[in-house]
Design a protein around this motif. Structure first.
Motif, PDB file in Angstrom:
ATOM      1  N   TYR A 190       0.861  -1.176   0.000  1.00 37.59           N
ATOM      2  CA  TYR A 190       0.000   0.000   0.000  1.00 37.59           C
ATOM      3  C   TYR A 190       0.903   1.234   0.000  1.00 37.59           C
ATOM      4  O   TYR A 190       1.921   1.264   0.700  1.00 37.59           O
ATOM      5  CB  TYR A 190      -0.880   0.046   1.252  1.00 37.59           C
ATOM      6  CG  TYR A 190      -1.785  -1.153   1.429  1.00 37.59           C
ATOM      7  CD1 TYR A 190      -3.067  -1.167   0.898  1.00 37.59           C
ATOM      8  CD2 TYR A 190      -1.350  -2.274   2.144  1.00 37.59           C
ATOM      9  CE1 TYR A 190      -3.903  -2.263   1.066  1.00 37.59           C
ATOM     10  CE2 TYR A 190      -2.179  -3.374   2.314  1.00 37.59           C
ATOM     11  CZ  TYR A 190      -3.448  -3.370   1.774  1.00 37.59           C
ATOM     12  OH  TYR A 190      -4.271  -4.455   1.950  1.00 37.59           O
TER      13      TYR A 190
ATOM     14  N   VAL B 266       1.313   5.504   0.517  1.00 35.41           N
ATOM     15  CA  VAL B 266       0.749   6.707   1.121  1.00 35.41           C
ATOM     16  C   VAL B 266       1.560   7.905   0.640  1.00 35.41           C
ATOM     17  O   VAL B 266       2.738   7.763   0.300  1.00 35.41           O
ATOM     18  CB  VAL B 266       0.767   6.651   2.668  1.00 35.41           C
ATOM     19  CG1 VAL B 266      -0.105   5.509   3.180  1.00 35.41           C
ATOM     20  CG2 VAL B 266       2.197   6.534   3.199  1.00 35.41           C
TER      21      VAL B 266
ATOM     22  N   ALA C 142      -0.901  14.478   4.729  1.00 38.16           N
ATOM     23  CA  ALA C 142      -1.745  13.569   3.944  1.00 38.16           C
ATOM     24  C   ALA C 142      -1.340  12.121   4.187  1.00 38.16           C
ATOM     25  O   ALA C 142      -2.190  11.221   4.285  1.00 38.16           O
ATOM     26  CB  ALA C 142      -1.640  13.916   2.463  1.00 38.16           C
TER      27      ALA C 142
ATOM     28  N   SER D 238      -3.750   9.194   5.627  1.00 35.32           N
ATOM     29  CA  SER D 238      -3.878   7.973   4.826  1.00 35.32           C
ATOM     30  C   SER D 238      -3.457   6.747   5.632  1.00 35.32           C
ATOM     31  O   SER D 238      -4.082   5.688   5.554  1.00 35.32           O
ATOM     32  CB  SER D 238      -3.018   8.080   3.568  1.00 35.32           C
ATOM     33  OG  SER D 238      -3.477   9.081   2.700  1.00 35.32           O
ATOM     34  N   SER D 239      -2.388   6.914   6.429  1.00 32.51           N
ATOM     35  CA  SER D 239      -1.903   5.813   7.265  1.00 32.51           C
ATOM     36  C   SER D 239      -2.928   5.449   8.337  1.00 32.51           C
ATOM     37  O   SER D 239      -3.135   4.268   8.643  1.00 32.51           O
ATOM     38  CB  SER D 239      -0.569   6.183   7.913  1.00 32.51           C
ATOM     39  OG  SER D 239       0.430   6.412   6.943  1.00 32.51           O
TER      40      SER D 239
END
Length: 382
Positions: free
Chosen positions: A55, A57, A79, A83-84
């Protein structure tokens, strides 16, 4: 089975050691592992090639100097943090393991907010800025070198533990025969492997190319270029083409899964001294000629890594005014077996193995030791 999320990236040196630990957890069926990394570079390619869910970020670079880009990157870091938070709420890991790099900071702080235990590992001799930030939220700080603890305040040292730098299992069981077959080497001549890191090193490429004919007279030269063609080669492409046609020179952009086999096939390695490269060479017992990035091009960590291995007799270091074709050829002559240097070669090989093998970590491989620490924390034992 436990659930763990690893984070880190920006260079292979931040990723490959984490993959080494993930391999232990996955092979022993101890934990499911996923990875949070940077959307740029080779992060996704390297992680997914290892069979790990990736994934990305948003991430901003952490700079120690004033730049307008710092203002922009503050928003990227914010951001990345949010997102994390979303990813970690979804993945629900028992532990977050950080391998460093600027992309690791938002996930570490998000994990702390969510009450997820954080473990961070520092590859280099001195801690980078990302590690210094991550120690604020980490329950354990794992170190490759015992001397690294001296860079932390007293209150942090109690959370430090020396584990060495993890190296993938393949480097302990690789096949030189497979490495030669992968490259296409059909002779028994000694092999000089040149590594500039996962993204290459233009100045190192220039150095090697400037004395390529001499090197190819003694070795088959395998050169991971990172796709960066030296200026000298652009001006005179015929030399490389001639040496390639004679199967003396094998340039390749990037070596991934086959790196362990290629490294074992090597006689001597010429490399930058990023933590991942030097520890993998040590695990394979390879004498090293290290050409570290200088201060100004880096924070000086490669100089420190190189000095540590040189002090232990595993490497010769070329830095500053010694980074010349003449000095490189001189270093090769010093080590090359059968050239009056067999004793030096054997001594450096043994020193490399001693520095980077299981014996350096209490008889246990670093990857296994770290995997055990993560499992203990996941099970509430630490």
């Amino acid at each position: 089975m436990k659930n763990m999320v690893f984070t880190g990236g920006g260079t292979g040196g931040h990723i490959f050691p984490g993959i080494a630990v993930a391999e232990v957890l996955i092979k022993k069926n101890l934990a499911a592992v996923s990875w949070i990394g940077s959307p740029g570079g080779r992060d996704r390619e390297i992680v997914e090639t290892a069979g790990i869910k990736f994934y990305s970020v948003p991430s901003g670079k952490l700079r120690r100097y004033f730049s307008f880009q710092n203002v922009v990157d503050i928003f990227k870091i914010a951001a990345g943090f949010f997102s994390s938070l979303g990813l970690l709420k979804k993945l629900k890991p028992d532990v977050l393991f950080s391998k460093g790099g600027f992309v690791s900071v938002p996930p570490c702080f998000a994990a702390r907010v969510l009450g997820i235990p954080v473990v961070t590992h520092e590859c280099d001799f001195s801690p980078g800025l990302a590690t210094k930030l991550n120690t604020r939220v980490a329950s354990r700080i794992l170190l490759s070198y015992s001397e690294t603890a001296g860079f932390f305040p007293e209150g942090v040292k109690a959370r430090c533990m020396v584990t060495g730098n993890p190296v993938r299992d393949g480097f302990f069981s690789a096949s030189g025969e497979k490495g030669r077959a992968f490259i296409g080497i059909d002779s028994s001549d000694p092999v000089l492997l040149v590594l500039g890191g996962s993204s290459g090193a233009e100045s190192l490429n220039e150095l090697v190319y400037s004395c390529l004919e001499d090197l190819c007279g003694r070795f088959v030269v395998v050169h991971q270029t990172g796709g960066k063609i030296p200026k000298l080669q652009r001006e005179n492409p015929g030399k490389a083409d001639y040496l390639k046609s004679g199967k003396r020179y094998f340039p390749v952009d990037f070596i991934s899964r086959e790196m362990a086999d290629v490294l074992v096939a090597a006689t001597i390695v010429v490399s930058r001294s990023g933590a991942g490269a030097v520890w993998e060479c040590a695990a394979a017992g390879k004498p090293m000629i290290l050409v570290p990035l200088e201060k100004g091009s880096s924070r000086g960590d490669q100089l420190e890594n190189a000095a540590w291995f040189e002090k232990r007799g595993a490497a010769l270091v070329l830095s500053g005014e010694n980074v010349t074709p003449e000095k490189l050829k001189e270093a090769v002559e010093t080590i090359l077996p059968g050239n009056g240097g067999m004793d030096v070669f054997n001594s450096m090989s043994a020193a490399a193995s001693d520095a980077g093998g299981p014996a350096a970590c209490g008889g246990m491989r670093s990857s296994e030791k770290i995997a055990g620490i993560l499992m203990d924390i996941a099970e509430g034992k630490k």
